[in-house]
Every structure is written in C-alpha cells, then in structure tokens.
Design an enzyme around this catalytic site. Structure first.
Site, PDB file in Angstrom:
ATOM      1  N   CYS A 170       0.827  -1.204   0.000  1.00  0.00           N
ATOM      2  CA  CYS A 170       0.000   0.000   0.000  1.00  0.00           C
ATOM      3  C   CYS A 170       0.865   1.260   0.000  1.00  0.00           C
ATOM      4  O   CYS A 170       1.392   1.612  -1.042  1.00  0.00           O
ATOM      5  CB  CYS A 170      -1.011  -0.025   1.139  1.00  0.00           C
ATOM      6  SG  CYS A 170      -2.455   0.979   0.762  1.00  0.00           S
ATOM      7  N   HIS A 222      -3.443  -4.940   0.373  1.00  0.00           N
ATOM      8  CA  HIS A 222      -2.787  -5.472   1.575  1.00  0.00           C
ATOM      9  C   HIS A 222      -2.892  -6.998   1.585  1.00  0.00           C
ATOM     10  O   HIS A 222      -3.831  -7.553   2.176  1.00  0.00           O
ATOM     11  CB  HIS A 222      -3.483  -4.954   2.836  1.00  0.00           C
ATOM     12  CG  HIS A 222      -3.292  -3.494   3.089  1.00  0.00           C
ATOM     13  ND1 HIS A 222      -2.226  -2.995   3.795  1.00  0.00           N
ATOM     14  CD2 HIS A 222      -4.046  -2.424   2.740  1.00  0.00           C
ATOM     15  CE1 HIS A 222      -2.326  -1.679   3.878  1.00  0.00           C
ATOM     16  NE2 HIS A 222      -3.430  -1.304   3.243  1.00  0.00           N
ATOM     17  N   GLU A 279      -1.411  -9.018   3.303  1.00  0.00           N
ATOM     18  CA  GLU A 279      -1.224  -9.574   4.661  1.00  0.00           C
ATOM     19  C   GLU A 279      -2.539  -9.962   5.337  1.00  0.00           C
ATOM     20  O   GLU A 279      -2.544 -10.739   6.277  1.00  0.00           O
ATOM     21  CB  GLU A 279      -0.437  -8.589   5.542  1.00  0.00           C
ATOM     22  CG  GLU A 279      -1.140  -7.287   5.931  1.00  0.00           C
ATOM     23  CD  GLU A 279      -0.891  -6.138   4.945  1.00  0.00           C
ATOM     24  OE1 GLU A 279      -0.645  -6.418   3.754  1.00  0.00           O
ATOM     25  OE2 GLU A 279      -0.982  -4.970   5.373  1.00  0.00           O
TER      26      GLU A 279
HETATM   27  N1  GLN Z   1      -2.123   6.695   2.766  1.00  0.00           N
HETATM   28  C1  GLN Z   1      -2.157   5.959   1.554  1.00  0.00           C
HETATM   29  C2  GLN Z   1      -3.544   6.050   0.891  1.00  0.00           C
HETATM   30  O1  GLN Z   1      -4.492   6.389   1.518  1.00  0.00           O
HETATM   31  C3  GLN Z   1      -1.800   4.513   1.789  1.00  0.00           C
HETATM   32  C4  GLN Z   1      -2.798   3.773   2.582  1.00  0.00           C
HETATM   33  C5  GLN Z   1      -2.265   2.528   3.245  1.00  0.00           C
HETATM   34  O2  GLN Z   1      -1.057   2.323   3.272  1.00  0.00           O
HETATM   35  N2  GLN Z   1      -3.143   1.709   3.793  1.00  0.00           N
HETATM   36  O3  GLN Z   1      -3.683   5.765  -0.249  1.00  0.00           O
END
Ligand code: GLN
Length: 550
Positions: free
Chosen positions: A391, A515, A517
C-alpha cells in the site's frame, strides 16, 4: 439461479455459544485462548465462527490510531475492525464480515436510527431492552449457519462500557437451553514475592461477574507457568466450579503453540463435553492434525527482514508479522522481522539496513516517516535487496522511481505534499468530494488482473488475484506511460487502476496497492510474502515439491 451448495449443517441442532470474558486486566490474550479453543473444535469437525465485542463508542476501528489500538484489520467486505478478528480468521481459517465485530457505536447508531424512523413509536427507548435486544440479535445473526460461535467480550469485567453486553449475555443464556451456552472467564494469576500463585484477583473478578448474574462455567488462569494443583483447587472452591473446570494458560513463546497447550490441558474436551458436542466430534485419530504439523515443522536457517515503519509497536503491523511467519513456515526457514524506524533512515542514514536479507515497507497514512521509507526503497532497488511494498510501500516505490530514475526530484504523493509539481500518487477521483473520515476509503476485496509472464504472475501462479484494500490515493494515470517507458512495470491492474508494480532487473521487487497480509493464513501463506522469502533462501531449497511437479 445457482442452487445453494449442500452443507452437512443441521439447523435443528442449533448453535452452541462460548462466551469469553476477561478479568483483572486487559491484554491477557483471551482472544488467542478463545481462538485456539475454536481451532481445536474445528479440528474435531465443527464449523466454528467468532464474534468480537468491542465496547468502545467508535462505530468501527477505521479511525483509530494503530499506536494505541494496534493494526486496523480489514475484512473482505471492507469492514475496518479490531485486530482480534485477524487472529480469529487466522486460527479458524474462516473469512468473517463486519457483522462479526460488534461495537457500542454500531449498536447505538442502529437503535437511534430506528428511534428516529419511528420504529419504537410511543415507547421509551432504553438500554434494557432495546440496546440489549440489538446486541443479542447481532450475536445470533453472526452465529447463524455454524455449530459453535465464540463470543469474546473485549475489556475487563467491571468496565462501565461492558455492562450492557454482560446484561445481554445474561438474558441470552436464559433464552437458550443451558446445554448450548458456556461461560469462560480468563483471568490473571500473578505470583507473590515468594513465588506463590495468588488467586485473590481471580476471586474478585468472579465475584464481580456473579454480582451481575453471571456464573462462569470454566476458568482459565493466565500466568507465567502452569497453575499448581493447589491453585486450581482454591480457584474452584472460591469461584464455585469443579476443579476440572479450572485450566492453566501459561506463557508460550509462539502464539501458534497455544492450541497445542490448550489441547494438552484438555480444555477442548471439557468444552465439547459441557456443550454436548462430544458424541458428534470426530474420533481423536481422525481429527485434523495439520495445525500441529505446521507449527512444529522444522525450520532450517534464519533470515532477517527489515520492517520499515513509523509505529514502534509490533501490534501495529501484526498481520505483516504473521504473514512473514506463514511464509517462513512454508519455506522452512525462520523469519526474523527486524523493526527499523523509518524516521532514522533520512539523509542517507541507511546503515540500519545493512545486512538485512529483505525489506518490507508497510502501509501508512500521513507524511511522518515517508522520506525514510523512500530511502529504504532506494536502498533495496540499488543494492538488489528483495523488496515488498504494501500500500503506502507500493506508493513510495513509485515515488522513489520518479525521483531517482526519472529525475523528478520533487515527485511525491499528493497526500504527503499537496504542492508537489509531480504528484505521481494522487487522490482517487471518487474521493474528491468525500469529507467523512470513517469507512470512506476504497475498502475490502477487489480483483486485480495480472499480466502474464511477470513476477506477479509467477508469484500468484495465476492471472488474477483478489486481495483486500484500504486506501484513498493511487498511481496518477497521467504519469504511467512515462514511468513504464523508464522501466517500471505495472503488472497488476484493476480496470485502469494500478495495483501491482515490479522491476524486471531485480532479484525481487514487488509493490502492491492492496494489503495481501490480511489474507495470509498458517498453511496458506500469502504469495507476495512467500515470493519474498523464497527470493532470499533460493527457490530450490524452499519448495522442492514444486520442482517435482514441474
Ligand atoms: N495513505 C495511503 C492512501 O491512503 C496509503 C494507505 C495505506 O497504506 N493503507 O492511499
């Protein structure tokens, strides 16, 4: 219309409920104890699910700071929930939904909305029965279709916020047959200076439980070692349970060994016996033994993976720690996740990464620590160190490339620097008008198409994957062509949205907008994590079984 798949669930049997409460203090690991018991019931052939009750007023965990509460866990339906749900998903190997996390915010919001729409016309709306009815309904609905539902009440007996839930459980137990409900109370058994196990805190918390009309059926004492026979007898006498209903839950190094310990103590057998499940359980030698086989599997060698984040707290990245562990179990190597503070890496201070076998940059929000994360990406890219960006770690990989390969020194994510001249990461178009913070990101499971012949294709062994998301920003479509011309490969896309990035001339460089994970399980490790670990240990050693099949 597709027909419903046949299941051997017999609805006439009804659900069995295990209510788990905690005494003395929070953080005893009652969730792990409960999930471990659930795992053993599942091994014996039962469909097990869980409900986590969080008595706080937040509607969900989405707006909470990971530094205080640990990671925000994301479910496939996009629910942003307490990290305990992650433990239940991993231990029970089930996919849950937001309905499995009951919070005071959700309950009150629903009751108040119903009041406004006139559902209770003429009535005074009260905690009993309106709030307690809503709590009971939620538990029944979440349990539906399963043999056993574990309901864990967060917090500690005596907390004001927890009272309506305990009252709801008291009513629930009256409404159901006695054989279908089991109350398990997990408490702390500390030691005195002269090494004696002390039962007074347990006695007090059980007294508190009984004053609200709840009598525990099973007591589990958390302590450094097993409970002495004398301690068990004392707890039994004062808390009015048979001695055989008192169980130890000593510290173990690895939480995946808790099910083995619970089994050794016989808690699972006792629970099955009390709930009248014993006769339906698989005979012992036919039970699923794969958990034990997996967690006791021999691991040869160790690797060090740098986890470059801004929260110096393991719980803030728990699913990543677990995913690395799963990948290690699969590859037969012990994976040490080494915490590296992203703020320590700025201005070329990347010495902390020297000697690391691989680097993971996790998700995150806001600008703090992002320059250090970009530095970690540069280090991994230039030194051929296997890299996995999740992410924000994916977004920072794109920013790093734009800065250091394309030469746009000022490149950044618009989240971090709204005035950047090269916003290579920009807000999702559907987020322009969004003002509320809770539950408004791009959330939950979405499918990604994977290009053939890419690293992502090899890692997933497929041309698509469905993983969970939680973000507001994405790769700015305006810059994709320029980035790809310069050698960056976007190997995963969801329509025109960039989901996976990779570098062809690198041992292992993968970033995912999602994600992975949150879908990793013991025995079913997440492909990007397995790929990372295998890139370190060498694929031949890691999976000779695949070699044979090929
Ligand atoms: N802050 C970034 C976004 O909102 C990444 C989000 C995250 O890492 N979950 O896109």
């Amino acid at each position: 219309m597709p027909t419903e798949p046949e299941t051997d669930y017999d609805p006439t049997l009804g659900n069995k409920f295990i209510f788990v409460t905690g005494g003395v203090m929070s953080g005893l690991g009652k969730g792990i104890t409960a999930a471990s018991t659930g795992r053993l019931l599942a091994n014996a052939g039962f469909d097990v699910t869980a409900v986590k009750i969080d008595p706080y007023l937040n509607v969900d965990a989405g707006t909470m700071n990971p530094y205080q509460h640990g990671e925000v866990y994301v479910l496939k339906d996009g629910g942003e929930v307490d990290l305990d749900l992650g433990n239940y998903e991993r231990f029970l190997d089930v996919d849950m939904t937001s309905d499995h996390n009951v919070t005071t915010g959700k309950v009150y919001q629903n009751v108040i909305e119903k009041e406004r729409s006139g559902d209770y016309l003429g009535k005074t709306v009260q905690i009993i029965p309106h709030i307690t009815d809503d709590i009971k309904r939620r538990i029944r609905e979440a349990a539906d279709g399963n043999d056993v539902c574990i309901v864990e009440v967060g917090g500690t007996i005596g907390d004001i916020e927890g009272m309506p839930y305990l009252e709801a459980l008291r009513q629930f137990a009256h409404e159901e047959s006695e054989d279908d409900i089991l109350f398990v109370h997990v408490t702390l058994v500390p030691y005195s200076k002269n090494g004696e196990q002390k039962t007074k805190p347990t006695q007090h918390s059980v007294k508190e439980l009984r004053s609200i009309g709840l009598q525990p059926d099973v007591l589990v004492g958390r302590s450094t070692d097993k409970l002495d026979a004398k301690t068990k007898e004392k707890i039994a006498l004062f808390c009015d349970v048979p001695t055989k209903a008192v169980f130890s839950n000593p510290d173990v190094d690895d939480i995946y060994h808790v099910p083995l310990m619970v089994e050794e103590e016989g808690l699972d057998e006792y629970v099955m016996d009390q709930l009248g499940l014993y006769s339906r359980a698989l005979p012992k030698r036919e039970r699923d033994n794969s958990w034990r086989e997996l967690v006791t599997r021999e691991q040869t060698g160790e690797i060090d993976v740098a986890l470059v984040g801004k929260y110096g707290l393991e719980d803030a990245y728990i699913s990543i720690h677990e995913s690395l562990k799963h990948a290690g179990l699969e590859a037969g190597v012990k994976v040490n996740a080494e915490w590296v503070h992203s703020e320590d890496l700025v201005d070329g201070h990347d010495g902390e990464l020297d000697g690391m076998d691989a680097i993971v940059v996790p998700g995150g929000f806001g600008s703090r620590g992002t320059e250090g994360k970009i530095e970690a990406v540069r280090y991994a890219r230039e030194n051929d160190v296997p890299y996995l960006g999740l992410c924000l770690g994916f977004q920072m990989a794109v920013v790093e490339y734009a800065r250091n390969v394309l030469g746009h020194e000022d490149a950044n994510s618009a989240e971090i620097d709204p005035d950047t001249s090269y916003p290579v990461i920009d807000i999702l178009p559907e987020q322009y008008e969004v003002e509320d913070m809770g539950g408004t990101m791009r959330l939950g499971a979405h499918e990604t198409n994977i290009a053939e012949g890419t690293l992502a294709n090899r890692v997933y062994g497929a041309t698509s994957c469905t993983e969970r998301h939680r973000h507001r920003y994405e790769v700015n479509p305006e810059y994709i062509e320029e980035l790809e011309d310069a050698g960056l490969v976007f190997s995963g896309r969801s329509n025109n949205r960039m989901e996976i990035v990779e570098l062809p001339d690198h041992p292992y460089f993968l970033g995912t907008q999602f994600h992975p994970e949150f879908r990793s399980r013991p025995g079913r490790a997440s492909p990007p994590f397995v790929g990372l670990v295998e890139a370190v240990v060498g694929e031949d050693e890691a999976s000779d079984s695949e070699e044979v099949e090929a």
